[in-house]
Scaffold this motif. Structure first.
Motif, mmCIF file in Angstrom:
data_model
loop_
_atom_site.group_PDB
_atom_site.id
_atom_site.type_symbol
_atom_site.label_atom_id
_atom_site.label_comp_id
_atom_site.label_asym_id
_atom_site.label_seq_id
_atom_site.Cartn_x
_atom_site.Cartn_y
_atom_site.Cartn_z
ATOM 1 N N ARG A 69 -48.834 50.375 16.605
ATOM 2 C CA ARG A 69 -47.475 50.939 16.516
ATOM 3 C C ARG A 69 -47.517 52.456 16.317
ATOM 4 N NH1 ARG A 69 -46.196 47.758 19.227
ATOM 5 N NH2 ARG A 69 -45.009 45.862 18.914
ATOM 6 N N GLU A 70 -48.560 52.944 15.663
ATOM 7 C CA GLU A 70 -48.696 54.396 15.455
ATOM 8 C C GLU A 70 -49.214 55.124 16.678
ATOM 9 O OE1 GLU A 70 -50.774 55.863 11.973
ATOM 10 O OE2 GLU A 70 -49.997 54.181 10.806
ATOM 11 N N HIS A 71 -50.065 54.454 17.479
ATOM 12 C CA HIS A 71 -50.795 55.174 18.534
ATOM 13 C C HIS A 71 -50.518 54.741 19.965
ATOM 14 C CE1 HIS A 71 -53.273 55.535 14.834
ATOM 15 N NE2 HIS A 71 -53.406 56.775 15.255
ATOM 16 N N LYS A 72 -50.007 53.537 20.188
ATOM 17 C CA LYS A 72 -49.897 53.023 21.559
ATOM 18 C C LYS A 72 -48.553 52.354 21.792
ATOM 19 C CE LYS A 72 -54.069 53.789 23.280
ATOM 20 N NZ LYS A 72 -54.362 54.396 24.567
ATOM 21 N N ASP A 73 -48.225 52.176 23.072
ATOM 22 C CA ASP A 73 -46.993 51.474 23.420
ATOM 23 C C ASP A 73 -47.352 50.207 24.186
ATOM 24 O OD1 ASP A 73 -44.409 50.791 23.898
ATOM 25 O OD2 ASP A 73 -44.163 52.106 25.628
ATOM 26 N N LEU A 74 -47.512 49.104 23.472
ATOM 27 C CA LEU A 74 -47.759 47.825 24.136
ATOM 28 C C LEU A 74 -47.182 46.705 23.281
ATOM 29 C CD1 LEU A 74 -51.077 46.241 23.347
ATOM 30 C CD2 LEU A 74 -51.039 48.678 23.040
ATOM 31 N N LYS A 75 -47.033 45.541 23.903
ATOM 32 C CA LYS A 75 -46.463 44.394 23.189
ATOM 33 C C LYS A 75 -47.540 43.727 22.331
ATOM 34 C CE LYS A 75 -42.519 44.904 25.263
ATOM 35 N NZ LYS A 75 -41.385 45.435 24.505
ATOM 36 N N VAL A 76 -47.130 43.250 21.155
ATOM 37 C CA VAL A 76 -48.076 42.599 20.245
ATOM 38 C C VAL A 76 -47.544 41.222 19.831
ATOM 39 C CG1 VAL A 76 -49.303 42.735 18.040
ATOM 40 C CG2 VAL A 76 -48.883 44.823 19.352
ATOM 41 N N ILE A 77 -48.395 40.216 20.066
ATOM 42 C CA ILE A 77 -48.077 38.845 19.629
ATOM 43 C C ILE A 77 -49.107 38.460 18.562
ATOM 44 C CG2 ILE A 77 -47.982 36.405 20.310
ATOM 45 C CD1 ILE A 77 -47.312 37.404 23.174
ATOM 46 N N ILE A 78 -48.629 38.025 17.415
ATOM 47 C CA ILE A 78 -49.559 37.528 16.390
ATOM 48 C C ILE A 78 -49.516 36.005 16.408
ATOM 49 C CG2 ILE A 78 -49.838 37.280 13.886
ATOM 50 C CD1 ILE A 78 -49.692 40.252 13.655
ATOM 51 N N VAL A 79 -50.719 35.400 16.503
ATOM 52 C CA VAL A 79 -50.805 33.935 16.431
ATOM 53 C C VAL A 79 -51.609 33.582 15.185
ATOM 54 C CG1 VAL A 79 -50.532 33.354 18.875
ATOM 55 C CG2 VAL A 79 -52.763 34.001 18.047
ATOM 56 N N THR A 80 -51.120 32.625 14.441
ATOM 57 C CA THR A 80 -51.768 32.321 13.159
ATOM 58 C C THR A 80 -51.619 30.850 12.801
ATOM 59 O OG1 THR A 80 -51.832 32.905 10.820
ATOM 60 C CG2 THR A 80 -49.671 32.929 11.857
ATOM 61 N N THR A 81 -52.536 30.381 11.940
ATOM 62 C CA THR A 81 -52.389 29.027 11.391
ATOM 63 C C THR A 81 -51.664 29.100 10.049
ATOM 64 O OG1 THR A 81 -54.592 29.329 10.477
ATOM 65 C CG2 THR A 81 -54.434 27.971 12.430
ATOM 66 N N PHE A 82 -51.468 30.325 9.545
ATOM 67 C CA PHE A 82 -50.916 30.483 8.195
ATOM 68 C C PHE A 82 -49.404 30.684 8.211
ATOM 69 C CE2 PHE A 82 -55.249 32.177 8.220
ATOM 70 C CZ PHE A 82 -55.831 31.353 7.268
ATOM 71 N N LYS A 83 -48.712 29.868 7.415
ATOM 72 C CA LYS A 83 -47.259 30.042 7.307
ATOM 73 C C LYS A 83 -46.950 30.900 6.082
ATOM 74 C CE LYS A 83 -46.346 25.546 9.383
ATOM 75 N NZ LYS A 83 -45.757 24.230 9.223
ATOM 76 N N ARG A 84 -47.699 31.991 5.908
ATOM 77 C CA ARG A 84 -47.500 32.812 4.712
ATOM 78 C C ARG A 84 -46.361 33.796 4.941
ATOM 79 N NH1 ARG A 84 -53.644 34.191 2.996
ATOM 80 N NH2 ARG A 84 -54.284 32.057 2.601
ATOM 81 N N VAL A 85 -45.383 33.729 4.061
ATOM 82 C CA VAL A 85 -44.198 34.563 4.205
ATOM 83 C C VAL A 85 -44.545 36.049 4.123
ATOM 84 C CG1 VAL A 85 -41.950 35.104 3.201
ATOM 85 C CG2 VAL A 85 -42.687 32.755 3.348
ATOM 86 N N GLY A 86 -45.494 36.387 3.225
ATOM 87 C CA GLY A 86 -45.874 37.798 3.067
ATOM 88 C C GLY A 86 -46.430 38.387 4.354
#
Length: 198
Positions: A69-86
């Motif tokens: 977000r600071e250096h580039k312009d591209l889409k980001v998808i986060i995939v995780t097994t964790f349902k951590r709200v934080g």
């Protein structure tokens, strides 16, 4: 389109990359085994979408997201097994395009990729539900005390500030630890901040 998959479990990463390469509109899939490697690949390649795991060695998916977000312009998808709200809250604050759970098919992931490339956001409904159901268990007085704890104040400082006895502050502090399942003052403040309660 050119994709980046950053995932520290190599079998899972290889399988996902093979499946994505079978899609008609995917030209290339770059692989990273940790967060630092992901950042290096983003620096040196023109990538359309980065698919990041949350928990990786060296730098987490959230660290990589913040760097992008600071250096580039591209889409980001986060995939995780964790349902951590934080984790979810930090990703949303950092402008993640999609935050989804790993138990999805490749076609569902491709659908998410097309969603973010169209400029839309996508968040797993399970995460939205857990975020809404996370009510703050602390009383107003406990919140005030935890706020002072997070500023590094001692029990005596807190007692003086809130016109309480030292013993009362100790009782409140142990109640805060119990409610947050924290072992110490630093951990209690971190848990509350992660959940957006502080």
């Amino acid at each position: 389109m050119k994709l980046l998959v950053a995932e520290d479990q190599s079998m899972l990463r290889d399988a996902l990359c093979q499946l994505l390469l079978m899609e008609d509109d995917v030209d290339d899939v770059l692989q990273a085994g940790d967060g630092e490697e992901a950042i290096e690949l983003v620096k040196t390649n023109s990538i359309d979408v980065a698919i990041l795991d949350v928990e990786m060695p060296k730098k987490s998916g959230l660290d990589v997201l913040e760097w992008i977000r600071e250096h580039k312009d591209l889409k980001v998808i986060i995939v995780t097994t964790f349902k951590r709200v934080g984790y979810f809250e930090r990703a949303v604050k950092s402008g993640v395009d999609a935050y989804v759970l790993k138990d999805r098919s490749t076609s569902e992931l491709m659908s998410t990729i097309h969603t973010v490339l169209a400029g839309k956001k996508e968040y797993s409904p399970e995460l939205m539900e857990s975020m809404i159901s996370q009510d703050n268990p602390l009383s107003p007085q406990e919140k005030r005390i935890l706020q002072l704890i997070s500023l590094g104040k001692s029990n005596q400082d807190i007692a003086d500030t809130l016109y309480l006895s030292n013993g009362t502050v100790r009782n409140y502090t142990s109640s805060i630890f119990n409610k947050l399942s924290a072992n110490n003052r630093v951990e209690a403040a971190r848990i509350a901040k992660d959940k957006g309660w502080l």
